[in-house]
Write a protein that holds these residues in place. Sequence first.
Motif, PDB file in Angstrom:
ATOM      1  N   GLN A  62      23.982  70.836  84.417  1.00  0.00           N
ATOM      2  CA  GLN A  62      23.910  71.285  83.028  1.00  0.00           C
ATOM      3  C   GLN A  62      23.855  70.097  82.088  1.00  0.00           C
ATOM      4  O   GLN A  62      23.188  70.128  81.045  1.00  0.00           O
ATOM      5  N   GLY A  63      24.585  69.021  82.445  1.00  0.00           N
ATOM      6  CA  GLY A  63      24.561  67.822  81.623  1.00  0.00           C
ATOM      7  C   GLY A  63      23.221  67.133  81.680  1.00  0.00           C
ATOM      8  O   GLY A  63      22.731  66.603  80.680  1.00  0.00           O
ATOM      9  N   TYR A  64      22.614  67.168  82.853  1.00  0.00           N
ATOM     10  CA  TYR A  64      21.319  66.513  83.029  1.00  0.00           C
ATOM     11  C   TYR A  64      20.248  67.224  82.208  1.00  0.00           C
ATOM     12  O   TYR A  64      19.326  66.606  81.692  1.00  0.00           O
ATOM     13  N   TYR A  65      20.359  68.537  82.107  1.00  0.00           N
ATOM     14  CA  TYR A  65      19.333  69.322  81.415  1.00  0.00           C
ATOM     15  C   TYR A  65      19.721  69.668  79.987  1.00  0.00           C
ATOM     16  O   TYR A  65      19.102  70.533  79.380  1.00  0.00           O
ATOM     17  N   VAL A  66      20.758  69.005  79.457  1.00  0.00           N
ATOM     18  CA  VAL A  66      21.338  69.504  78.209  1.00  0.00           C
ATOM     19  C   VAL A  66      20.385  69.339  77.026  1.00  0.00           C
ATOM     20  O   VAL A  66      20.445  70.106  76.072  1.00  0.00           O
ATOM     21  N   HIS A  67      19.488  68.370  77.091  1.00  0.00           N
ATOM     22  CA  HIS A  67      18.587  68.172  75.946  1.00  0.00           C
ATOM     23  C   HIS A  67      17.249  68.875  76.124  1.00  0.00           C
ATOM     24  O   HIS A  67      16.308  68.611  75.391  1.00  0.00           O
ATOM     25  N   THR A  68      17.141  69.737  77.109  1.00  0.00           N
ATOM     26  CA  THR A  68      15.882  70.453  77.326  1.00  0.00           C
ATOM     27  C   THR A  68      16.023  71.903  76.890  1.00  0.00           C
ATOM     28  O   THR A  68      17.141  72.388  76.713  1.00  0.00           O
ATOM     29  N   TRP A 121      16.348  75.832  77.427  1.00  0.00           N
ATOM     30  CA  TRP A 121      17.072  76.488  78.530  1.00  0.00           C
ATOM     31  C   TRP A 121      16.129  76.967  79.615  1.00  0.00           C
ATOM     32  O   TRP A 121      16.504  77.116  80.767  1.00  0.00           O
ATOM     33  N   LYS A 122      14.878  77.198  79.240  1.00  0.00           N
ATOM     34  CA  LYS A 122      13.918  77.657  80.232  1.00  0.00           C
ATOM     35  C   LYS A 122      13.715  76.625  81.333  1.00  0.00           C
ATOM     36  O   LYS A 122      13.540  76.974  82.501  1.00  0.00           O
ATOM     37  N   GLU A 123      13.713  75.372  80.938  1.00  0.00           N
ATOM     38  CA  GLU A 123      13.510  74.321  81.932  1.00  0.00           C
ATOM     39  C   GLU A 123      14.656  74.307  82.925  1.00  0.00           C
ATOM     40  O   GLU A 123      14.467  74.191  84.134  1.00  0.00           O
ATOM     41  N   PHE A 124      15.865  74.445  82.404  1.00  0.00           N
ATOM     42  CA  PHE A 124      17.031  74.475  83.288  1.00  0.00           C
ATOM     43  C   PHE A 124      16.963  75.671  84.225  1.00  0.00           C
ATOM     44  O   PHE A 124      17.186  75.553  85.425  1.00  0.00           O
ATOM     45  N   ASN A 125      16.625  76.815  83.676  1.00  0.00           N
ATOM     46  CA  ASN A 125      16.551  78.019  84.507  1.00  0.00           C
ATOM     47  C   ASN A 125      15.513  77.870  85.599  1.00  0.00           C
ATOM     48  O   ASN A 125      15.717  78.289  86.727  1.00  0.00           O
ATOM     49  N   ARG A 126      14.398  77.257  85.220  1.00  0.00           N
ATOM     50  CA  ARG A 126      13.328  77.137  86.188  1.00  0.00           C
ATOM     51  C   ARG A 126      13.759  76.305  87.371  1.00  0.00           C
ATOM     52  O   ARG A 126      13.404  76.570  88.511  1.00  0.00           O
ATOM     53  N   ARG A 127      14.554  75.271  87.109  1.00  0.00           N
ATOM     54  CA  ARG A 127      14.978  74.401  88.193  1.00  0.00           C
ATOM     55  C   ARG A 127      16.211  74.959  88.903  1.00  0.00           C
ATOM     56  O   ARG A 127      16.294  74.931  90.125  1.00  0.00           O
ATOM     57  N   ALA A 128      17.154  75.489  88.112  1.00  0.00           N
ATOM     58  CA  ALA A 128      18.443  75.860  88.694  1.00  0.00           C
ATOM     59  C   ALA A 128      18.321  77.089  89.575  1.00  0.00           C
ATOM     60  O   ALA A 128      18.998  77.198  90.586  1.00  0.00           O
ATOM     61  N   PHE A 129      17.456  78.013  89.174  1.00  0.00           N
ATOM     62  CA  PHE A 129      17.366  79.265  89.929  1.00  0.00           C
ATOM     63  C   PHE A 129      16.077  79.316  90.714  1.00  0.00           C
ATOM     64  O   PHE A 129      15.449  80.364  90.848  1.00  0.00           O
ATOM     65  N   ILE A 130      15.697  78.176  91.253  1.00  0.00           N
ATOM     66  CA  ILE A 130      14.412  78.079  91.957  1.00  0.00           C
ATOM     67  C   ILE A 130      14.403  78.995  93.177  1.00  0.00           C
ATOM     68  O   ILE A 130      13.385  79.543  93.570  1.00  0.00           O
ATOM     69  N   ARG A 131      15.582  79.214  93.752  1.00  0.00           N
ATOM     70  CA  ARG A 131      15.695  80.122  94.895  1.00  0.00           C
ATOM     71  C   ARG A 131      15.307  81.540  94.508  1.00  0.00           C
ATOM     72  O   ARG A 131      14.615  82.226  95.243  1.00  0.00           O
TER      73      ARG A 131
END
Lengths: 152, 175
Positions: free
Chosen positions: A131-137, A139-149
Amino acid sequence: MATSASAKKQDMPPEGGYKPISYKRIPAKTYFSGWALIGGYLGMTAAAGFLYYLNCKRLHRNEIEMRSGRFAIFPLLLAERDREYLKQLRRNRDEEAELMKNVEGWEVGTYYGEPLYKTVDKDKLIDPMMQGYYVHTPWKEFNRRAFIRQWS
Amino acid sequence: MTITNDLNLPTEEELSVQEINLSGPVLKAASFHLGRACLHENNEFMLCRDELGDPRACIEEGKAVTNCALNFFRTVKKTCADEFMQYANCIDKSSPNQQYTPCRKTQAVFDKCAKDDMGIERLPFDYYARVQVHKTARPKPDAEGPAVYPDATPYLPESAEKPPAKYGSRYLFMW
């Protein structure tokens, strides 16, 4: 009276008497003896087991080959990933400095000067949480990577 | 973020090199020959990465890996481009997860070309899944010794007298 009436005909056995009652057991025709059945079962199981073993060996071999191929290109991918990761860490840090420049007493990477890790060396790189790594992006970008499964 | 200003991060310029601009199936198709051509660089990089556990410490090794792979693909393009593209195409389209099994024929063609023109032979199918023995000039990093606490209770001196227990000891069957 009954004597004058036509005499009722009594049911009598057919000529030559009844056929004998068929009570004799007629067993089904046997193709195999018991021992042959058991032997056949064991033989088929053994043959099938051998085929299963051959198939297992082949699949296992393929799996090893796939893994081997992945390992061969892993250093290349890791090297590229490392460079991009470090670039992104710097971008994040710069972004935070830019974002928080008007906040008095704010120090980058700390909470008003209080660091997250106190006993480790200052120059030790501890991977930030996702979450810290993606904090400046977005939220879609985080979701795309975090829930890739879930996406794939 | 937990990245403070005290942390040394390499700059963008230090990290920018020409990257391999290829997709997964192509890399998978090239993997065995690529691994053979860049065996030393790959092992060096992985050793560094494993020993030091810090991406910042192994940037030069990583650049060497990418450079070696780049040179490899340039050679492939020069010598066996057609054979390789056929093989990569087969790997790409024959299975959903880039299996090697459906592509043995095109693989044999590419193998032959790689052996004749590039001088790279295909290694056994499990070579990269084995433990790699790597000879290197890289110095061994200092092993982290046991932790020393200044306020720890001192041990009993070696010369201390250790008489038998005065009243015996508890003895139970199990413990």
